[in-house]
Write a protein that holds these residues in place. Structure first.
Motif, PDB file in Angstrom:
ATOM      1  N   HIS A 161      18.040 -30.561   6.194  1.00 23.21           N
ATOM      2  CA  HIS A 161      18.210 -31.496   5.083  1.00 23.21           C
ATOM      3  C   HIS A 161      18.956 -32.735   5.576  1.00 23.21           C
ATOM      4  O   HIS A 161      19.503 -32.746   6.678  1.00 23.21           O
ATOM      5  N   THR A 219      17.420 -24.995  -1.123  1.00 19.66           N
ATOM      6  CA  THR A 219      15.966 -25.053  -1.052  1.00 19.66           C
ATOM      7  C   THR A 219      15.398 -24.072  -2.062  1.00 19.66           C
ATOM      8  O   THR A 219      15.437 -22.859  -1.845  1.00 19.66           O
ATOM      9  N   GLN A 220      14.901 -24.574  -3.180  1.00 18.07           N
ATOM     10  CA  GLN A 220      14.458 -23.717  -4.272  1.00 18.07           C
ATOM     11  C   GLN A 220      13.444 -22.681  -3.785  1.00 18.07           C
ATOM     12  O   GLN A 220      12.464 -23.006  -3.120  1.00 18.07           O
ATOM     13  N   GLY A 221      13.702 -21.425  -4.114  1.00 18.19           N
ATOM     14  CA  GLY A 221      12.823 -20.338  -3.725  1.00 18.19           C
ATOM     15  C   GLY A 221      13.175 -19.696  -2.408  1.00 18.19           C
ATOM     16  O   GLY A 221      12.638 -18.633  -2.061  1.00 18.19           O
ATOM     17  N   TYR A 222      14.102 -20.301  -1.653  1.00 16.89           N
ATOM     18  CA  TYR A 222      14.435 -19.796  -0.315  1.00 16.89           C
ATOM     19  C   TYR A 222      15.934 -19.591  -0.103  1.00 16.89           C
ATOM     20  O   TYR A 222      16.353 -19.233   0.997  1.00 16.89           O
ATOM     21  N   HIS A 270      13.110 -29.736   4.495  1.00 21.68           N
ATOM     22  CA  HIS A 270      13.141 -29.456   3.061  1.00 21.68           C
ATOM     23  C   HIS A 270      11.802 -29.816   2.411  1.00 21.68           C
ATOM     24  O   HIS A 270      11.291 -29.089   1.568  1.00 21.68           O
ATOM     25  N   ARG A 271      11.200 -30.921   2.826  1.00 17.73           N
ATOM     26  CA  ARG A 271       9.958 -31.387   2.209  1.00 17.73           C
ATOM     27  C   ARG A 271       8.774 -30.447   2.448  1.00 17.73           C
ATOM     28  O   ARG A 271       7.765 -30.522   1.736  1.00 17.73           O
ATOM     29  N   VAL A 273       8.576 -27.425   1.763  1.00 19.36           N
ATOM     30  CA  VAL A 273       8.427 -26.434   0.693  1.00 19.36           C
ATOM     31  C   VAL A 273       8.780 -27.004  -0.683  1.00 19.36           C
ATOM     32  O   VAL A 273       8.855 -26.258  -1.660  1.00 19.36           O
ATOM     33  N   GLY A 274       9.010 -28.303  -0.755  1.00 14.62           N
ATOM     34  CA  GLY A 274       9.377 -28.898  -2.037  1.00 14.62           C
ATOM     35  C   GLY A 274       8.913 -30.332  -2.148  1.00 14.62           C
ATOM     36  O   GLY A 274       8.596 -30.978  -1.149  1.00 14.62           O
ATOM     37  N   SER A 275       8.872 -30.831  -3.361  1.00 12.10           N
ATOM     38  CA  SER A 275       8.455 -32.207  -3.619  1.00 12.10           C
ATOM     39  C   SER A 275       9.654 -33.132  -3.431  1.00 12.10           C
ATOM     40  O   SER A 275      10.361 -33.482  -4.382  1.00 12.10           O
ATOM     41  N   THR A 276       9.913 -33.506  -2.188  1.00 10.25           N
ATOM     42  CA  THR A 276      11.071 -34.312  -1.841  1.00 10.25           C
ATOM     43  C   THR A 276      10.813 -35.060  -0.545  1.00 10.25           C
ATOM     44  O   THR A 276       9.945 -34.654   0.248  1.00 10.25           O
TER      45      THR A 276
END
Length: 294
Positions: A161, A219-222, A270-271, A273-276
């Motif tokens: 991150h 990290t959402q979900g992880y 981070h991106r 697995v996520g919208s970032t």
């Protein structure tokens, strides 16, 4: 029946901490697991819900902070023995020794047993990790966590991150910025602590967040199956300096050495697995060249 259902739902929602913390709140304190964070003003027992390790951390106001700063001038003997001066109601992984600290009699030197521990990891083990210059939570002035969730290790995933905002090049500035990030995570987002497991400054140091053994909020979900290393600063259009890059690699390899991260771990941004946009375009392009990137 409705009452039973409500109780069940509350149990599923997570820790019941905070349901009966009024005794601590009345003292102006915060309930936390006293094993993980030093409370400068000291802890009070039997004021918090949860197990016996959850204790009430009294607020260290401006006067308290000023006194702590004045006491520090008399702490050199404790530091020389590898210890830390603190009020004795705080947790000490070794034993308290008198006559090595400035301030009142209940402020004594905690000399760790076999190097002590921080977030479940012996301090001596951190020191044994090659190329690692670690600043523990007490070193950067961390607030006590609201509560802690332990994580099963070793984990097989590592996320990179960036914090965005300013970068830092010395302990003082890095500590100040990390305190700000912790305040934002806890006060604005309502999280239990700073989200990351570790942070890296361009001073080449690693700053302990939640550490290896506590579940992060990164990290959402992880969060329960991975650790996150966050570079302090914004790396959208530039790369962190070599000192910071080396430090990030050092803490990951330290995790492998300590059995906290699997040797075949997968590294991602981070991106992935996520919208970032995290960890920034330039840093993201760089970590994709690292051996464990997946």
């Amino acid at each position: 029946m409705r009452a039973l259902l409500l109780i069940a739902l509350l149990g599923l929602a997570g820790p019941s901490y905070g349901l009966d913390d009024s005794g601590c709140s009345a003292l102006g304190g915060t309930c936390t697991d006293y094993r993980y964070t030093t409370c400068k003003a000291g802890y009070v027992t039997n004021k918090c819900s949860g197990d016996a390790n959850r204790r009430c951390c009294l607020n260290c106001d401006a006067t308290c902070v000023a006194l702590e700063a004045s006491y520090a001038s008399g702490d050199s003997a404790c530091a020389a023995s590898g210890g830390t001066c603190k009020v004795t109601s705080n947790y000490c992984s070794g034993s308290y020794v008198s006559g090595k600290c400035g301030g009142p009699a209940d402020r004594r030197c905690c000399v760790p047993a076999s190097g002590g521990s921080s977030n479940g990891v012996p301090l001596a083990s951190y020191s044994a990790c090659a190329g690692l210059d670690m600043v523990l939570r007490d070193g950067w002035g961390a607030r006590p966590p609201k509560y802690t969730n332990h994580m099963h290790t070793p984990v097989s995933q590592v996320f990179i991150h960036h914090t965005t905002g300013s970068a830092c090049y010395d302990v003082s500035r890095c500590s100040s910025l990390i305190q700000s990030h912790q305040n934002y995570h806890m006060d604005n987002r309502g999280w239990s602590d700073i989200g990351y497991n570790f942070l890296v400054g361009e001073d080449g140091r690693v700053y302990e967040g939640r550490g290896f053994d506590r579940q992060g909020g990164h990290t959402q979900g992880y969060n329960s199956v991975a650790i996150a290393v966050s570079f302090v600063g914004d790396y959208t259009s530039r790369l962190p300096n070599q000192a910071a890059l080396n430090a990030a690699k050092a803490i990951i390899e330290c995790g492998v050495q300590l059995g906290k991260v699997t040797s075949g771990y997968q590294l991602q941004g981070h991106r992935d697995v996520g919208s970032t946009s995290c960890p920034g375009d330039t840093l993201y392009s760089h970590i994709r060249t690292w051996a464990h990137y997946s």
